[in-house]
Design a protein around this motif. Sequence first.
Motif, PDB file in Angstrom:
ATOM      1  N   VAL A 173      36.072  48.221  44.170  1.00 39.96           N
ATOM      2  CA  VAL A 173      37.095  49.070  44.783  1.00 39.96           C
ATOM      3  C   VAL A 173      37.338  48.569  46.202  1.00 39.96           C
ATOM      4  N   VAL A 174      38.596  48.257  46.499  1.00 37.82           N
ATOM      5  CA  VAL A 174      38.940  47.667  47.796  1.00 37.82           C
ATOM      6  C   VAL A 174      39.967  48.549  48.509  1.00 37.82           C
ATOM      7  N   ASP A 175      39.803  48.685  49.791  1.00 38.85           N
ATOM      8  CA  ASP A 175      40.773  49.415  50.608  1.00 38.85           C
ATOM      9  C   ASP A 175      42.153  48.770  50.443  1.00 38.85           C
ATOM     10  N   LYS A 176      43.152  49.566  50.125  1.00 38.26           N
ATOM     11  CA  LYS A 176      44.488  49.011  49.895  1.00 38.26           C
ATOM     12  C   LYS A 176      45.080  48.376  51.150  1.00 38.26           C
ATOM     13  N   ASP A 180      42.931  40.807  53.100  1.00 41.58           N
ATOM     14  CA  ASP A 180      42.181  39.588  52.793  1.00 41.58           C
ATOM     15  C   ASP A 180      41.867  39.458  51.308  1.00 41.58           C
ATOM     16  N   VAL A 181      42.153  40.514  50.537  1.00 42.54           N
ATOM     17  CA  VAL A 181      41.826  40.505  49.111  1.00 42.54           C
ATOM     18  C   VAL A 181      43.109  40.572  48.292  1.00 42.54           C
ATOM     19  N   GLY A 182      43.209  39.654  47.318  1.00 36.26           N
ATOM     20  CA  GLY A 182      44.376  39.641  46.444  1.00 36.26           C
ATOM     21  C   GLY A 182      44.069  40.315  45.117  1.00 36.26           C
ATOM     22  N   ASP A 183      44.501  39.686  44.010  1.00 32.98           N
ATOM     23  CA  ASP A 183      44.282  40.258  42.681  1.00 32.98           C
ATOM     24  C   ASP A 183      42.850  40.089  42.197  1.00 32.98           C
ATOM     25  N   VAL A 184      42.151  39.095  42.717  1.00 34.52           N
ATOM     26  CA  VAL A 184      40.741  38.892  42.365  1.00 34.52           C
ATOM     27  C   VAL A 184      39.942  38.713  43.644  1.00 34.52           C
ATOM     28  N   ILE A 185      38.649  38.927  43.527  1.00 41.50           N
ATOM     29  CA  ILE A 185      37.772  38.747  44.680  1.00 41.50           C
ATOM     30  C   ILE A 185      36.521  38.014  44.223  1.00 41.50           C
ATOM     31  N   ILE A 190      32.944  39.034  48.817  1.00 39.40           N
ATOM     32  CA  ILE A 190      32.241  40.315  48.915  1.00 39.40           C
ATOM     33  C   ILE A 190      31.094  40.217  49.914  1.00 39.40           C
ATOM     34  N   CYS A 191      30.326  39.139  49.795  1.00 39.98           N
ATOM     35  CA  CYS A 191      29.151  38.988  50.648  1.00 39.98           C
ATOM     36  C   CYS A 191      29.519  38.730  52.109  1.00 39.98           C
ATOM     37  N   SER A 192      30.721  38.225  52.334  1.00 37.23           N
ATOM     38  CA  SER A 192      31.139  37.948  53.708  1.00 37.23           C
ATOM     39  C   SER A 192      31.730  39.179  54.384  1.00 37.23           C
ATOM     40  N   MET A 193      32.043  40.207  53.580  1.00 39.28           N
ATOM     41  CA  MET A 193      32.633  41.435  54.116  1.00 39.28           C
ATOM     42  C   MET A 193      31.605  42.565  54.109  1.00 39.28           C
ATOM     43  N   GLY A 194      31.884  43.595  54.862  1.00 37.64           N
ATOM     44  CA  GLY A 194      31.071  44.795  54.757  1.00 37.64           C
ATOM     45  C   GLY A 194      31.303  45.420  53.397  1.00 37.64           C
ATOM     46  N   HIS A 195      30.235  45.774  52.689  1.00 41.36           N
ATOM     47  CA  HIS A 195      30.406  46.323  51.344  1.00 41.36           C
ATOM     48  C   HIS A 195      29.261  47.273  50.999  1.00 41.36           C
ATOM     49  N   VAL A 196      29.468  48.047  49.961  1.00 43.28           N
ATOM     50  CA  VAL A 196      28.458  48.978  49.460  1.00 43.28           C
ATOM     51  C   VAL A 196      28.007  48.484  48.099  1.00 43.28           C
ATOM     52  N   SER A 197      26.696  48.435  47.873  1.00 42.45           N
ATOM     53  CA  SER A 197      26.155  47.998  46.594  1.00 42.45           C
ATOM     54  C   SER A 197      25.149  49.026  46.102  1.00 42.45           C
ATOM     55  N   VAL A 198      25.182  49.319  44.815  1.00 42.28           N
ATOM     56  CA  VAL A 198      24.274  50.307  44.234  1.00 42.28           C
ATOM     57  C   VAL A 198      22.900  49.688  44.036  1.00 42.28           C
ATOM     58  N   GLY A 199      21.847  50.449  44.348  1.00 39.45           N
ATOM     59  CA  GLY A 199      20.481  49.982  44.139  1.00 39.45           C
ATOM     60  C   GLY A 199      19.838  50.716  42.982  1.00 39.45           C
ATOM     61  N   SER A 211      23.244  36.013  45.954  1.00 36.93           N
ATOM     62  CA  SER A 211      22.801  34.651  45.664  1.00 36.93           C
ATOM     63  C   SER A 211      23.437  34.124  44.384  1.00 36.93           C
ATOM     64  N   GLY A 212      24.206  34.984  43.671  1.00 38.45           N
ATOM     65  CA  GLY A 212      24.822  34.599  42.404  1.00 38.45           C
ATOM     66  C   GLY A 212      26.211  34.029  42.576  1.00 38.45           C
ATOM     67  N   THR A 213      26.926  33.874  41.454  1.00 40.95           N
ATOM     68  CA  THR A 213      28.261  33.269  41.493  1.00 40.95           C
ATOM     69  C   THR A 213      29.250  34.046  40.627  1.00 40.95           C
ATOM     70  N   VAL A 214      29.098  35.365  40.580  1.00 39.46           N
ATOM     71  CA  VAL A 214      29.933  36.187  39.713  1.00 39.46           C
ATOM     72  C   VAL A 214      31.306  36.415  40.338  1.00 39.46           C
ATOM     73  N   ILE A 215      32.348  36.428  39.516  1.00 40.21           N
ATOM     74  CA  ILE A 215      33.689  36.778  39.972  1.00 40.21           C
ATOM     75  C   ILE A 215      34.029  38.144  39.387  1.00 40.21           C
ATOM     76  N   LEU A 216      34.412  39.079  40.227  1.00 38.31           N
ATOM     77  CA  LEU A 216      34.704  40.436  39.784  1.00 38.31           C
ATOM     78  C   LEU A 216      36.198  40.713  39.901  1.00 38.31           C
ATOM     79  N   ALA A 217      36.776  41.280  38.860  1.00 40.52           N
ATOM     80  CA  ALA A 217      38.187  41.661  38.914  1.00 40.52           C
ATOM     81  C   ALA A 217      38.330  42.957  39.686  1.00 40.52           C
ATOM     82  N   THR A 218      39.373  43.089  40.466  1.00 43.49           N
ATOM     83  CA  THR A 218      39.599  44.313  41.232  1.00 43.49           C
ATOM     84  C   THR A 218      40.532  45.237  40.472  1.00 43.49           C
ATOM     85  N   HIS A 219      40.343  46.543  40.687  1.00 46.23           N
ATOM     86  CA  HIS A 219      41.182  47.552  40.037  1.00 46.23           C
ATOM     87  C   HIS A 219      41.558  48.603  41.063  1.00 46.23           C
TER      88      HIS A 219
END
Length: 219
Positions: A173-176, A180-185, A190-199, A211-219
Amino acid sequence: MRFEQLDLNLLVALNVLLEEKNITKSAKRLHLSQSATSSILGRARTFFDDDLLVQVGKTMQPTSFALELQVPIAEVLTTIRGAIIGKRDHNPHLSERHFKIVASDYVIQVLFSGLLAELATISPSLTFEFLSPFSYEVGEISKGGVDLFIAPEGVMLDHYPSASLMSDRLVCVVDKENKDVGDVISLEQICSMGHVSVGFARVSHLSIDCSGTVILATH
Protein backbone atom coordinates in the motif's frame (compact mmCIF):
# COMPACT_ATOMS: atom_id res chain seq x y z
CA MET A 1 5.25 -46.79 36.94
CA ARG A 2 8.87 -47.66 36.24
CA PHE A 3 10.63 -48.44 32.98
CA GLU A 4 14.26 -49.57 33.11
CA GLN A 5 14.31 -48.32 36.73
CA LEU A 6 13.06 -44.88 35.62
CA ASP A 7 9.91 -43.56 37.27
CA LEU A 8 8.00 -42.31 34.22
CA ASN A 9 6.27 -39.69 36.37
CA LEU A 10 9.67 -38.00 36.61
CA LEU A 11 9.60 -37.30 32.88
CA VAL A 12 6.31 -35.42 33.14
CA ALA A 13 7.58 -33.31 36.01
CA LEU A 14 11.03 -32.78 34.49
CA ASN A 15 9.44 -31.63 31.23
CA VAL A 16 7.54 -28.93 33.12
CA LEU A 17 10.57 -27.96 35.21
CA LEU A 18 12.72 -27.51 32.11
CA GLU A 19 10.03 -25.39 30.48
CA GLU A 20 9.36 -23.16 33.47
CA LYS A 21 12.86 -23.11 35.03
CA ASN A 22 11.10 -22.20 38.25
CA ILE A 23 9.98 -24.39 41.17
CA THR A 24 6.96 -22.26 42.08
CA LYS A 25 5.57 -22.08 38.54
CA SER A 26 6.27 -25.77 37.95
CA ALA A 27 4.51 -26.73 41.17
CA LYS A 28 1.44 -24.77 40.09
CA ARG A 29 1.31 -26.52 36.70
CA LEU A 30 1.85 -29.93 38.28
CA HIS A 31 -0.73 -29.25 41.02
CA LEU A 32 1.87 -30.09 43.65
CA SER A 33 3.40 -28.25 46.58
CA GLN A 34 6.75 -26.53 46.12
CA SER A 35 8.42 -28.99 48.48
CA ALA A 36 7.04 -31.97 46.52
CA THR A 37 8.24 -30.42 43.26
CA SER A 38 11.69 -29.81 44.74
CA SER A 39 11.74 -33.44 45.88
CA ILE A 40 10.93 -34.62 42.35
CA LEU A 41 13.77 -32.50 40.97
CA GLY A 42 16.06 -34.10 43.54
CA ARG A 43 15.02 -37.59 42.45
CA ALA A 44 15.58 -36.69 38.81
CA ARG A 45 19.03 -35.35 39.65
CA THR A 46 19.87 -38.62 41.40
CA PHE A 47 18.64 -40.78 38.52
CA PHE A 48 20.40 -38.81 35.78
CA ASP A 49 23.44 -38.04 37.95
CA ASP A 50 23.29 -34.41 36.88
CA ASP A 51 22.18 -31.13 38.48
CA LEU A 52 19.72 -30.58 35.58
CA LEU A 53 18.73 -27.12 36.87
CA VAL A 54 21.15 -24.83 38.68
CA GLN A 55 20.57 -21.53 40.43
CA VAL A 56 22.11 -18.59 38.56
CA GLY A 57 21.34 -15.37 40.38
CA LYS A 58 17.57 -15.24 40.84
CA THR A 59 16.81 -17.73 38.06
CA MET A 60 17.35 -21.43 37.41
CA GLN A 61 19.17 -22.46 34.26
CA PRO A 62 19.31 -25.94 32.68
CA THR A 63 22.63 -27.72 32.44
CA SER A 64 23.97 -28.75 29.04
CA PHE A 65 22.85 -32.32 29.76
CA ALA A 66 19.34 -31.12 30.66
CA LEU A 67 19.15 -29.25 27.35
CA GLU A 68 20.02 -32.50 25.56
CA LEU A 69 17.18 -34.24 27.40
CA GLN A 70 14.53 -31.56 26.88
CA VAL A 71 13.51 -32.24 23.28
CA PRO A 72 13.51 -36.09 23.53
CA ILE A 73 11.43 -35.96 26.72
CA ALA A 74 8.93 -33.54 25.16
CA GLU A 75 8.68 -35.68 22.02
CA VAL A 76 8.05 -38.85 24.04
CA LEU A 77 5.28 -37.18 26.03
CA THR A 78 3.76 -35.71 22.87
CA THR A 79 3.74 -39.16 21.25
CA ILE A 80 2.07 -40.70 24.29
CA ARG A 81 -0.48 -37.90 24.40
CA GLY A 82 -1.35 -38.15 20.72
CA ALA A 83 -0.97 -41.83 19.89
CA ILE A 84 -2.12 -43.46 23.11
CA ILE A 85 -4.16 -41.13 25.30
CA GLY A 86 -5.72 -39.53 22.22
CA LYS A 87 -7.23 -42.90 21.26
CA ARG A 88 -9.71 -42.52 24.10
CA ASP A 89 -11.26 -39.61 22.20
CA HIS A 90 -11.74 -41.56 18.97
CA ASN A 91 -15.42 -40.56 18.79
CA PRO A 92 -15.43 -36.88 17.75
CA HIS A 93 -19.08 -36.49 18.74
CA LEU A 94 -18.24 -37.28 22.37
CA SER A 95 -14.69 -35.94 22.60
CA GLU A 96 -14.01 -33.34 25.29
CA ARG A 97 -10.50 -32.57 24.11
CA HIS A 98 -9.07 -29.08 24.51
CA PHE A 99 -6.88 -27.82 21.66
CA LYS A 100 -4.25 -25.10 21.99
CA ILE A 101 -3.55 -23.40 18.66
CA VAL A 102 -1.04 -20.64 17.98
CA ALA A 103 -2.22 -18.47 15.09
CA SER A 104 -2.56 -14.82 14.12
CA ASP A 105 -5.90 -12.99 14.16
CA TYR A 106 -5.83 -13.04 10.36
CA VAL A 107 -5.40 -16.82 10.16
CA ILE A 108 -8.11 -17.38 12.77
CA GLN A 109 -10.54 -15.24 10.78
CA VAL A 110 -9.73 -16.85 7.42
CA LEU A 111 -9.42 -20.51 8.45
CA PHE A 112 -11.33 -21.02 11.66
CA SER A 113 -14.41 -18.81 11.69
CA GLY A 114 -16.48 -21.20 9.57
CA LEU A 115 -14.76 -24.34 10.88
CA LEU A 116 -15.54 -23.57 14.52
CA ALA A 117 -19.21 -23.07 13.72
CA GLU A 118 -19.31 -26.47 12.01
CA LEU A 119 -17.39 -28.20 14.81
CA ALA A 120 -19.80 -26.76 17.38
CA THR A 121 -22.47 -28.92 15.74
CA ILE A 122 -20.37 -32.03 15.09
CA SER A 123 -18.34 -32.05 18.32
CA PRO A 124 -20.03 -29.72 20.81
CA SER A 125 -17.72 -30.65 23.71
CA LEU A 126 -14.49 -29.76 21.92
CA THR A 127 -12.86 -26.55 23.15
CA PHE A 128 -10.24 -24.38 21.50
CA GLU A 129 -7.74 -21.92 22.91
CA PHE A 130 -6.08 -19.55 20.44
CA LEU A 131 -2.71 -18.12 21.41
CA SER A 132 -0.82 -15.21 19.90
CA PRO A 133 2.31 -16.01 17.85
CA PHE A 134 3.83 -12.89 19.41
CA SER A 135 3.78 -14.62 22.81
CA TYR A 136 4.87 -18.13 21.81
CA GLU A 137 7.85 -19.48 19.89
CA VAL A 138 7.32 -22.24 17.32
CA GLY A 139 9.54 -24.47 19.49
CA GLU A 140 6.64 -24.66 21.95
CA ILE A 141 5.03 -27.34 19.79
CA SER A 142 8.02 -29.67 20.16
CA LYS A 143 7.67 -29.30 23.93
CA GLY A 144 4.04 -30.39 23.80
CA GLY A 145 2.85 -26.99 24.98
CA VAL A 146 0.54 -26.48 22.00
CA ASP A 147 -1.25 -28.77 19.54
CA LEU A 148 -0.95 -26.71 16.37
CA PHE A 149 1.28 -23.81 15.34
CA ILE A 150 0.33 -21.90 12.19
CA ALA A 151 3.00 -19.51 10.95
CA PRO A 152 4.89 -18.50 7.79
CA GLU A 153 7.10 -21.22 6.35
CA GLY A 154 10.30 -19.38 7.22
CA VAL A 155 9.44 -19.48 10.92
CA MET A 156 8.84 -23.25 11.14
CA LEU A 157 11.31 -25.77 12.57
CA ASP A 158 13.28 -27.70 9.95
CA HIS A 159 13.33 -30.91 11.99
CA TYR A 160 9.63 -30.88 12.90
CA PRO A 161 6.90 -32.18 10.56
CA SER A 162 4.84 -29.49 8.86
CA ALA A 163 2.62 -29.07 5.82
CA SER A 164 1.54 -26.18 3.62
CA LEU A 165 -1.91 -25.05 4.75
CA MET A 166 -2.58 -21.98 2.64
CA SER A 167 -0.82 -19.45 0.45
CA ASP A 168 -1.22 -15.72 0.25
CA ARG A 169 0.53 -12.78 -1.36
CA LEU A 170 1.87 -9.57 -0.01
CA VAL A 171 0.20 -6.37 -1.13
CA CYS A 172 2.03 -3.08 -0.94
CA VAL A 173 0.00 0.00 0.00
CA VAL A 174 1.55 3.27 -1.16
CA ASP A 175 0.59 6.86 -0.44
CA LYS A 176 -1.12 8.17 -3.57
CA GLU A 177 0.95 11.34 -3.25
CA ASN A 178 4.19 9.34 -3.53
CA LYS A 179 5.48 10.24 -7.00
CA ASP A 180 8.49 7.90 -6.74
CA VAL A 181 6.34 4.78 -7.17
CA GLY A 182 4.67 3.78 -10.42
CA ASP A 183 2.59 0.69 -11.25
CA VAL A 184 5.14 -1.66 -9.67
CA ILE A 185 7.63 -1.33 -6.86
CA SER A 186 10.83 -3.28 -6.38
CA LEU A 187 12.12 -4.59 -3.08
CA GLU A 188 15.07 -2.24 -3.48
CA GLN A 189 12.69 0.72 -3.60
CA ILE A 190 10.81 -0.49 -0.53
CA CYS A 191 14.01 -0.89 1.45
CA SER A 192 15.24 2.56 0.43
CA MET A 193 12.03 4.23 1.64
CA GLY A 194 10.43 4.46 5.04
CA HIS A 195 8.07 1.50 5.30
CA VAL A 196 6.09 -0.69 7.68
CA SER A 197 6.65 -4.45 7.75
CA VAL A 198 4.70 -7.06 9.71
CA GLY A 199 6.66 -9.20 12.18
CA PHE A 200 5.89 -12.77 13.24
CA ALA A 201 6.57 -14.54 16.55
CA ARG A 202 8.40 -13.22 19.61
CA VAL A 203 11.66 -13.01 17.68
CA SER A 204 10.54 -10.83 14.83
CA HIS A 205 10.55 -12.50 11.41
CA LEU A 206 9.65 -9.68 9.03
CA SER A 207 7.25 -10.23 6.14
CA ILE A 208 9.61 -8.20 3.91
CA ASP A 209 13.27 -9.23 3.95
CA CYS A 210 15.45 -6.51 2.48
CA SER A 211 18.11 -9.08 1.62
CA GLY A 212 15.80 -10.74 -0.96
CA THR A 213 14.84 -9.88 -4.53
CA VAL A 214 11.04 -10.02 -4.53
CA ILE A 215 8.97 -7.73 -6.76
CA LEU A 216 5.59 -6.78 -5.30
CA ALA A 217 2.66 -5.47 -7.32
CA THR A 218 0.98 -2.37 -5.91
CA HIS A 219 -2.78 -2.03 -5.45
